[in-house]
Design an enzyme around this catalytic site. Sequence first.
Site, PDB file in Angstrom:
ATOM      1  N   GLU A 209      55.740 -38.713  99.419  1.00 54.54           N
ATOM      2  CA  GLU A 209      54.698 -37.872  99.435  1.00 54.54           C
ATOM      3  C   GLU A 209      53.815 -37.768 100.378  1.00 54.54           C
ATOM      4  O   GLU A 209      52.679 -37.737 100.492  1.00 54.54           O
ATOM      5  CB  GLU A 209      53.823 -38.177  98.284  1.00 54.54           C
ATOM      6  CG  GLU A 209      54.481 -38.271  96.777  1.00 54.54           C
ATOM      7  CD  GLU A 209      53.669 -38.565  95.479  1.00 54.54           C
ATOM      8  OE1 GLU A 209      52.425 -38.801  96.072  1.00 54.54           O
ATOM      9  OE2 GLU A 209      54.036 -38.537  94.515  1.00 54.54           O
TER      10      GLU A 209
ATOM     11  N   ASN B  72      60.837 -39.298  99.740  1.00 54.77           N
ATOM     12  CA  ASN B  72      60.787 -38.744  98.289  1.00 54.77           C
ATOM     13  C   ASN B  72      59.643 -37.933  98.043  1.00 54.77           C
ATOM     14  O   ASN B  72      58.431 -38.173  98.635  1.00 54.77           O
ATOM     15  CB  ASN B  72      60.653 -40.181  97.588  1.00 54.77           C
ATOM     16  CG  ASN B  72      60.736 -39.938  95.983  1.00 54.77           C
ATOM     17  OD1 ASN B  72      61.693 -39.444  95.449  1.00 54.77           O
ATOM     18  ND2 ASN B  72      59.591 -40.602  95.229  1.00 54.77           N
TER      19      ASN B  72
ATOM     20  N   HIS C 261      59.213 -34.083  88.563  1.00 59.30           N
ATOM     21  CA  HIS C 261      58.375 -34.106  87.308  1.00 59.30           C
ATOM     22  C   HIS C 261      57.980 -32.777  86.933  1.00 59.30           C
ATOM     23  O   HIS C 261      57.489 -31.755  87.608  1.00 59.30           O
ATOM     24  CB  HIS C 261      57.044 -34.782  87.811  1.00 59.30           C
ATOM     25  CG  HIS C 261      56.978 -36.038  88.045  1.00 59.30           C
ATOM     26  ND1 HIS C 261      57.408 -37.120  87.282  1.00 59.30           N
ATOM     27  CD2 HIS C 261      56.870 -36.763  89.307  1.00 59.30           C
ATOM     28  CE1 HIS C 261      57.416 -38.105  87.685  1.00 59.30           C
ATOM     29  NE2 HIS C 261      57.045 -37.965  89.156  1.00 59.30           N
TER      30      HIS C 261
ATOM     31  N   GLU D 245      62.563 -39.161  89.843  1.00 56.77           N
ATOM     32  CA  GLU D 245      61.627 -39.665  88.673  1.00 56.77           C
ATOM     33  C   GLU D 245      61.416 -38.513  87.918  1.00 56.77           C
ATOM     34  O   GLU D 245      60.463 -38.027  87.220  1.00 56.77           O
ATOM     35  CB  GLU D 245      60.139 -39.662  89.441  1.00 56.77           C
ATOM     36  CG  GLU D 245      60.258 -40.448  90.605  1.00 56.77           C
ATOM     37  CD  GLU D 245      58.724 -40.570  91.412  1.00 56.77           C
ATOM     38  OE1 GLU D 245      57.651 -40.107  90.808  1.00 56.77           O
ATOM     39  OE2 GLU D 245      58.373 -41.103  92.285  1.00 56.77           O
TER      40      GLU D 245
ATOM     41  N   ASP E 198      60.829 -36.260  84.554  1.00 61.16           N
ATOM     42  CA  ASP E 198      60.659 -36.241  83.423  1.00 61.16           C
ATOM     43  C   ASP E 198      59.972 -34.900  83.278  1.00 61.16           C
ATOM     44  O   ASP E 198      59.776 -34.143  84.249  1.00 61.16           O
ATOM     45  CB  ASP E 198      59.512 -37.214  82.932  1.00 61.16           C
ATOM     46  CG  ASP E 198      58.294 -37.133  83.899  1.00 61.16           C
ATOM     47  OD1 ASP E 198      58.219 -36.139  84.775  1.00 61.16           O
ATOM     48  OD2 ASP E 198      57.060 -37.915  83.770  1.00 61.16           O
TER      49      ASP E 198
HETATM   50  C1  XIL Z   1      52.866 -43.120  88.538  1.00 63.71           C
HETATM   51  C2  XIL Z   1      53.118 -44.201  87.622  1.00 63.71           C
HETATM   52  O1  XIL Z   1      54.104 -43.738  86.485  1.00 63.71           O
HETATM   53  C3  XIL Z   1      51.720 -44.566  86.741  1.00 63.71           C
HETATM   54  O2  XIL Z   1      51.805 -45.644  85.923  1.00 63.71           O
HETATM   55  C4  XIL Z   1      50.681 -44.952  87.967  1.00 63.71           C
HETATM   56  O3  XIL Z   1      49.337 -45.110  87.177  1.00 63.71           O
HETATM   57  C5  XIL Z   1      50.572 -43.798  88.771  1.00 63.71           C
HETATM   58  O4  XIL Z   1      51.744 -43.631  89.388  1.00 63.71           O
HETATM   59  N1  XIL Z   1      54.871 -39.823  91.769  1.00 63.71           N
HETATM   60  C6  XIL Z   1      55.185 -41.133  92.335  1.00 63.71           C
HETATM   61  C7  XIL Z   1      55.314 -42.536  91.335  1.00 63.71           C
HETATM   62  O5  XIL Z   1      55.840 -41.425  93.060  1.00 63.71           O
HETATM   63  O6  XIL Z   1      54.950 -43.722  91.874  1.00 63.71           O
HETATM   64  C8  XIL Z   1      54.042 -42.010  90.248  1.00 63.71           C
HETATM   65  O7  XIL Z   1      54.036 -43.163  89.273  1.00 63.71           O
HETATM   66  C9  XIL Z   1      54.186 -40.691  89.666  1.00 63.71           C
HETATM   67  C10 XIL Z   1      54.163 -39.745  90.783  1.00 63.71           C
END
Ligand code: XIL
Length: 461
Positions: free
Chosen positions: A172, A215, A251, A280, A282
């Site tokens: 990020e 990422n 996401h 990631e 979802d």
């Molecule tokens: C999130 C976790 O799922 C949570 O438990 C934590 O509080 C915050 O981070 N992008 C990412 C992940 O790269 O590491 C993040 O994970 C979600 C967004």
Amino acid sequence: MISQSSHGRKRPRTRSFTRRVLTAGLVGVLSATGLAGMSGSATASNHTLAEAAASKGLYFGTAVAHNRLSESDYVAVLNREFNSVTHENSLKWESVQPSRGNFTFTNADRVVNHARSQGMSLRGHTLVWHSQLPGWMNNLSAADTRTEMNNHINRVMGQYRGQIHSWDVVNEAFQDGNSGARRSSPFQDKIGNSWIEESFRTARAADGNAKLCYNDYNTDGINAKSNAVYDMVRDFKARGVPIDCVGFQSHFNPQSPVPGNYQQNLQRFADLGVDVQITELDIEGSGAAQADNYRRVIEACLGVSRCTGISVWGVTDKYSWRSGGTPLLFDGNYNKKPAYDAVLQALGGSGGGTNPPPGTGACSVTYEQTDRWGDRFNGRVTVRAGSSAISSWRVNVTVSNGQRISATWNGSPTWDSSGNVMTMRPNGNGNLSAGASTSFGFTVMANGNWSAPSLGSCSVN
Ligand code: XIL
């Protein structure tokens, strides 16, 4: 045999016996190089996400929270369905180096050890990120920030050298919106633009076998932010800065839906000569709409030969970081959701879902686990007639050695001599009109083995 080379993923046309034997024999070897996740769970069937994904040359992973590994239901679904793992939080900077020079890997090790014990591969998440960064990193000079950045990469990658197939070296780094600019962070603000390439160079030296990924989120479609990442990756490739993969967090929710040009975006990155991974995933929502979005994501990855794997961001809705949006494949009781069925089907799997596929043969069957206790679980098999009415049906349910079926309902069972194979027929008349379904159930005493029973095909005589 599937292979994953620098030229990308090769998909087998058919799954051969030879391949299964080879992959079974190679798990131990491959896990050292990080490829086990692609094949570690490959078996004769494709009734789980991992098996179905492996048949397409992909790994299928999930984020894992170390403190959930003591919950048996969580572990059962994790072990059954996934063959790759990402630490949800326990490998982040604040977790492994909460104070300067003080590294602690206890929680991260729990996840690594579990994954390795199951032959699962590991994604490393993450080394250099502005978030979940301990406070002490905010108060350093430029020179010290740089030293600590490199030290952190070296120490953490060194700890798990050879055990992690892909690392999110940088997470990020770019701003949202149209600027295409890099986001403010101690690294950006104190070191300047060079911190990203320096991180990748340090990472390559720390573990020469790990794939090194950039990422990010909101880079899933073609937009100003993904254009900025694209330009960086192109520049890195042109100048020989080591980078092997780009992770697309994916996401999604109604405000940030699956982009129409998702596959096209994955493909343009792949065309730069890097692998792409869905890291990631979802998708907030429910029912058929959520299922359809998941299907689109899987199809996009399958459509890009350098898309090497998919990870969802958690096992069950109840522990999701966005649990209110119920964004995952299993509900809070570990029931498979329609989204699960859609993913399994998109991966070419069969038989594991809650929604029977549209009947093509005379009848079809699907299995789901409906309950689970400390020593046993209940299963339900749904029998669905195909495009014509049927007047009888029959299906074999085979449990593993050690398991025992202790009760049945809504069917009339007979048994083979081993006691492992139950043939179920209708209780009374077996009439089903075209497309109609019925179900029967049974209890399996696990005796420590929580594998799902395997289903034979449905026959009408
Ligand atoms: C999130 C976790 O799922 C949570 O438990 C934590 O509080 C915050 O981070 N992008 C990412 C992940 O790269 O590491 C993040 O994970 C979600 C967004």
